[in-house]
Structure formats: structure tokens, C-alpha cells
Design an enzyme around this catalytic site. Structure first.
Site, PDB file in Angstrom:
ATOM      1  N   HIS A  25       0.837  -1.209   0.000  1.00  0.00           N
ATOM      2  CA  HIS A  25       0.000   0.000   0.000  1.00  0.00           C
ATOM      3  C   HIS A  25       0.869   1.256   0.000  1.00  0.00           C
ATOM      4  O   HIS A  25       0.620   2.202  -0.748  1.00  0.00           O
ATOM      5  CB  HIS A  25      -0.909   0.053   1.238  1.00  0.00           C
ATOM      6  N   LYS A  50     -16.052  -7.486   4.578  1.00  0.00           N
ATOM      7  CA  LYS A  50     -14.771  -7.227   5.238  1.00  0.00           C
ATOM      8  C   LYS A  50     -15.028  -6.697   6.643  1.00  0.00           C
ATOM      9  O   LYS A  50     -15.504  -5.589   6.810  1.00  0.00           O
ATOM     10  CB  LYS A  50     -13.947  -6.194   4.460  1.00  0.00           C
ATOM     11  N   ARG A 104      -2.209  -6.305  -7.829  1.00  0.00           N
ATOM     12  CA  ARG A 104      -1.131  -7.231  -7.477  1.00  0.00           C
ATOM     13  C   ARG A 104      -0.981  -8.304  -8.535  1.00  0.00           C
ATOM     14  O   ARG A 104       0.117  -8.728  -8.840  1.00  0.00           O
ATOM     15  CB  ARG A 104      -1.431  -7.902  -6.131  1.00  0.00           C
ATOM     16  N   SER A 142      -3.400  -7.638   2.826  1.00  0.00           N
ATOM     17  CA  SER A 142      -3.726  -7.474   4.246  1.00  0.00           C
ATOM     18  C   SER A 142      -4.272  -8.764   4.834  1.00  0.00           C
ATOM     19  O   SER A 142      -3.962  -9.124   5.969  1.00  0.00           O
ATOM     20  CB  SER A 142      -4.742  -6.336   4.417  1.00  0.00           C
TER      21      SER A 142
END
Length: 183
Positions: A25, A50, A104, A142
């Protein structure tokens, strides 16, 4: 870097849950600063899919502490702001010119493509820019960082030291709470 429509600064928005903020990040934030005059790191409150381990205020504070040097080095305005509404509405509220998204892997692209299409349908004036994660940081997410930390793995290669300490503390608090509840 003046805005093409006039003299106002170019504003970028880099949104995410950042639970926790990773070195990946921070790499995207650093590189985003070269694209805009003013970067807002938008910290999403969370969603039904989430459930963050850190509170919104904690995530904002961790990102602010990690981003302060980036702002100083770049000479650009960088602020961290929480939000709890549609991304495109938050971008409009900020008068953002572009939304920065990090990729990513190819797996990220399909979801991001759908999000861009939906945002463009709601506001065609705000562009989305994709930045590929640095090759050394492409595996970092994460979710994986939390999983490694949960099983006492070394996360020092994936998050700043201050974030690693905060995550270890939070996981230990949760372990103690579960042990207490089990008694």
C-alpha cells in the site's frame, strides 16, 4: 502539476480498507504522489464482506503515521480521510480527478474492471488509474498478513514495524478475550 481544466490542483484518491496498511500500500501511495498535487488516502469503514481487525480510527492513525514522511519527501499534500459511502460519491465530494487502484495480480483485474465500469456509469469525469504493485510486493495482501500474524509468523517483510506491533497486540488481545470467554 496544474489541472487541465484550469488552475486548480489535480486531486487523486487512493481508497482501501487498509486493515492493516502494508508495504505494498505504501509503495502505491508513494508512486501516486507523482501523479497528483494532492492525494487523499480514503480509508473505507468496512463492508459486510470485510470485518476489519482494527477500528476505522486506528487504521486512519496507522496510515497517517506511516504516510507523514512520504508527504514531506514528495512535497505534495497527502491526507488520510475515512469514508463510509460509495467510492464514487466520496471521490465527487473530494472533487477528485482520478481514483488510484493498485493491482497485485491478474486475479485483481476482473473485480477492479467491474468497479471501474460501475463508477464510470455513475461519473464519467473521474478517471481510474491502475498501478501495478512492485514485483517484490505483489504477494502481499492485508488478509494474508493477518493470517501469517495470527499463527505467529514473521510479518516484518510485509508491514512497517509500527503496524506489525499493533497487529500483534490486537491479536493477543483477541486471544486473551477468547480464553477468558472459554472459562
Amino acid at each position: 502539476m496544474a489541472h487541465p481544466a484550469g488552475g486548480r490542483p489535480r486531486i487523486g484518491l487512493y481508497p482501501g480498507t487498509f486493515d492493516p496498511v502494508t508495504l505494498g500500500h505504501l509503495d502505491i501511495i508513494r508512486r501516486s504522489l507523482s501523479l497528483v498535487d494532492h492525494l487523499v488516502v480514503g480509508v473505507a469503514a468496512g463492508s459486510s464482506s470485510k470485518q476489519p481487525i482494527f477500528s476505522l480510527a486506528e487504521r486512519v492513525a496507522l496510515i497517517e503515521s506511516e504516510c507523514a514522511p512520504l508527504s514531506e519527501i514528495s512535497g505534495k499534500k497527502l491526507e488520510v480521510r475515512p469514508f463510509d459511502n460509495l467510492l464514487i460519491h466520496f471521490a465527487e465530494h473530494l472533487n477528485a480527478d482520478l481514483i488510484v487502484r493498485g493491482l497485485r495480480a491478474v486475479a485483481d483485474f476482473e473485480y477492479e474492471f467491474q468497479m471501474v465500469s460501475m463508477n464510470r456509469a455513475m461519473n464519467q469525469k473521474i478517471e481510474t488509474v491502475f498501478l501495478m504493485a512492485d514485483a517484490h510486493r505483489q504477494a502481499i495482501s492485508s488478509t494474508l498478513v493477518k493470517e501469517v500474524a495470527r499463527y505467529d509468523g514473521d510479518i516484518s517483510k510485509f508491514v512497517p514495524a509500527r503496524v506489525a506491533e499493533a497487529l500483534k497486540r490486537r491479536l493477543e488481545e483477541r486471544r486473551r478475550a477468547l480464553e477468558t470467554a472459554a472459562r
